[in-house]
Design an enzyme around this catalytic site. Sequence first.
Site, mmCIF file in Angstrom:
data_model
loop_
_atom_site.group_PDB
_atom_site.id
_atom_site.type_symbol
_atom_site.label_atom_id
_atom_site.label_comp_id
_atom_site.label_asym_id
_atom_site.label_seq_id
_atom_site.Cartn_x
_atom_site.Cartn_y
_atom_site.Cartn_z
ATOM 1 N N LYS A 168 2.621 -1.399 16.138
ATOM 2 C CA LYS A 168 3.963 -1.094 15.460
ATOM 3 C C LYS A 168 4.222 -0.482 14.784
ATOM 4 C CE LYS A 168 6.087 -3.466 11.218
ATOM 5 N NZ LYS A 168 6.238 -4.378 10.782
ATOM 6 N N GLN A 169 3.007 0.550 14.660
ATOM 7 C CA GLN A 169 3.491 1.401 13.817
ATOM 8 C C GLN A 169 2.097 2.308 13.967
ATOM 9 O OE1 GLN A 169 3.396 0.937 9.234
ATOM 10 N NE2 GLN A 169 2.700 -1.222 9.796
ATOM 11 N N TRP A 174 0.679 -1.589 -0.103
ATOM 12 C CA TRP A 174 -0.451 0.024 0.046
ATOM 13 C C TRP A 174 1.203 1.356 -0.125
ATOM 14 C CZ3 TRP A 174 -2.186 2.515 5.301
ATOM 15 C CH2 TRP A 174 -0.730 1.705 6.436
ATOM 16 N N ASP A 175 2.262 1.484 -0.130
ATOM 17 C CA ASP A 175 3.249 1.941 -0.196
ATOM 18 C C ASP A 175 2.848 3.310 -1.254
ATOM 19 O OD1 ASP A 175 4.889 0.219 1.112
ATOM 20 O OD2 ASP A 175 5.730 1.399 1.610
ATOM 21 N N GLU A 230 -0.203 -4.631 12.196
ATOM 22 C CA GLU A 230 0.189 -5.251 11.525
ATOM 23 C C GLU A 230 1.299 -6.291 12.757
ATOM 24 O OE1 GLU A 230 3.499 -4.146 9.244
ATOM 25 O OE2 GLU A 230 2.004 -4.222 7.439
#
Length: 799
Positions: free
Chosen positions: A613-614, A354-355, A493
Amino acid sequence: MPEWIWEYEGYDPDAERLRESLCTLGNGYFATRGAVPESTAGLVHYPATYAAGVYNRLESTVAGRRVVNEDLVNLPNWLLLRFRLRSADGSTGPWFSPDTRRLFDYRHTLDLRQATLTRTFRYRDDEAGMLGVEQSRLVDMADPHLCALRTVLTAEEWSGEVEVESVLDGDVTNSNVHRYRSLNGHHLTRVRTGEAGPDTTWLRCRTGSSDIGISMAARTVVVGQSPTASELRPSRHRAVHRLVIPIAPGRPAVVEKTVALFTSRDPAIGDPLAAALDRVSTAGGFPAILASHVAAWARLWRRADIRVPGDAGRVLRLHLFHVLQTLSPHTAELDVGVPARGLHGEAYRGHVFWDELFVLPYLNLHLPEVSRGLLNYRHRRLPQACRATQAAGRSGAMYPWQSGSDGREETQQLHLNPRSGRWLPDNSRLQHHVGSAVAYNVWQYCEATGDTEYLHTKGAEMLLQIARFWAGSAEFAPEDGRYRIRGVVGPDEYHDSYPDAARPGLDDNAYTNVTAAWVLSRALDLVQRLPAWRREELFERIGLDSGELPEWDEVSRRLRVPFHQGVISQFDGYGDLAELDWEAYRARYHSIRRLDRILEAEGDTVNRYQASKQADVLMLGYLFSAAELRDLFRRLGYTIDDEIWRRTVDYYLKRTSHGSTLSGLVHAWVLARARQAEAWTYCQEALEQDVADLQGGTTGEGIHLGAMAGTLDLVQRGLTGLEPREDALRLDPVPLPALSEYGFSLRYRGHWGVSVRLQRGQLRLGVPDSEESPIRVVLPDRAVTVAPGEVCTLRLPQD
């Protein structure tokens, strides 16, 4: 100029992989890592070349299971060139290697303006004497099929001969990523080599299963004198051209190696080998190639450059350099997506995630033709996404979390935890929010460019099929009169299931549900905008019954968003998870960015804890302005005011390990908009992710393209509040003292080179002279119209 130059002084074997990634040169068609030319793959060096979209699928056995992975293929090594000195009696020493010689004045210089990499050094040969070496290389931006290496060898106070070996090496594998090394990496088959004339060798091969033909032709010549010997030695896997050249003080040996690369995926090419031989035979010398290459880059810099003073500006320009090397105007003609790690290494196997969500917003306002080409990659794979949904018993389009050559799900079934050595199930394929990212990029591209034709055709097909997927994925829960989306994984994630659950997946991930509601509402808006004949054609083409639309509207207004303790919950039940002793883990480990691996190695699981994680929930603040977010929540029947959002931001700041390079970027963006002092800390982290390799060795496996592009967009849209929306440029600048001065130019609708500059509390907008309509600019407290040929200076309110 220092801001255009990156230098590495001295030779540090431990840092070579990082330097090679950051010194990669490319042109959007292919790229070559910045390895030293005499090296082959090993523990220190990893020379590699990757062509956009050239994938191959191989089978491996891992942990007793048969797995199939598709990888971006490491192509034959065109760069290989080694040398050794000959003494007066004709005896030769060993081939030069930086790992076995004492080096003097060793330096690599990456020139961003000219897109060249130059290595200079001196060393003393035991038999002959001191030798000076200068090597310059480029991957041609003017002709995407060419690359070149120029080597100048200078004798100091001695005379003799130097033996040079120029090679096309087909004996390569994919072995850049240590944790993948138990997987099959032999992608090249049927390697053949040959010679064509006195100075040209060639190599051709095919990928094993995708059957892509790859051909290279190399012309190696000595400039200014004739070699005393020249011999072409093709073998099974290597095409070798060996030369012996006289050398003396004042008479250096100058060797130019020019290489052409073609594949069977190239348009208008019948025979890749014939094309490579023809191209290399007609190419000019190194100075001529360099001149056209630099001119092509000058045009790119004019369209895309960003101007920020100081160290931040240097890093931003390096980031832009790598974005443009991966996604250049040449990319627009290819069937490729956005590789998460660029064309710089083999991490993530070169897949498309998805970057693009972090990349396209920048490109939309500089190289919209590239954005459109990248969206076409998704459109070509729409049928595959629809088949995936049908196989799951749903309707619409379910885009894969990892995509490669043909759009099937490429996410691995297992992943290795290098801390424990265990192979674990990989459930990241449940990140269905990738579909919302595709829809968001379609909408953003069309808002920025005014490309109504694309929105009404290919864009509409993707947007409506993704909306259809979300409507079909939502289950009505009578107990609270809400729709729920179950069994997904969010951007975080870390959390892929509930503790001790038999099945993977989570319910009502806030980011997933809110973005799904946004997709559904945008799809309904688009249907209303379409001319009647367009709407009928579209519905017929995708088999959509207008009776589905009322359901879409209902789901878009009644999707569930969970809350706890007065903040938005990352997913249903997040607030019931245990709190982690963050200080204890920080004290025990050097870095806790990959907390999931640490806990698994301890026999625990991150699924039990409120630890991310983010950025997950906070991604909503990255995609949508505060006003848009309020409207979205209002449509869903919720109230979110500044206080709720502030509490939500503070809550997750304390519970995020930043195990992704995208996390610091999103936090910087959100905190800047919230006008919090911590924003600069996260800005710095985002800027340093790859330059300082903050993830601990990952940059050597490829740069993080989304994070690099995102830092550019942090300035372009995050700090300016720039939104191309509703036929206007909307701006809402925020003060960030450490980045208080910046400028860039952008392409908006038919206007090329609209200049935006913020300095000393003033916003300056300049529109180049043209026949286009004036631009409407909307700020929070006023609206102005700037006509072509005018410059408008606006004083900003001071907090």
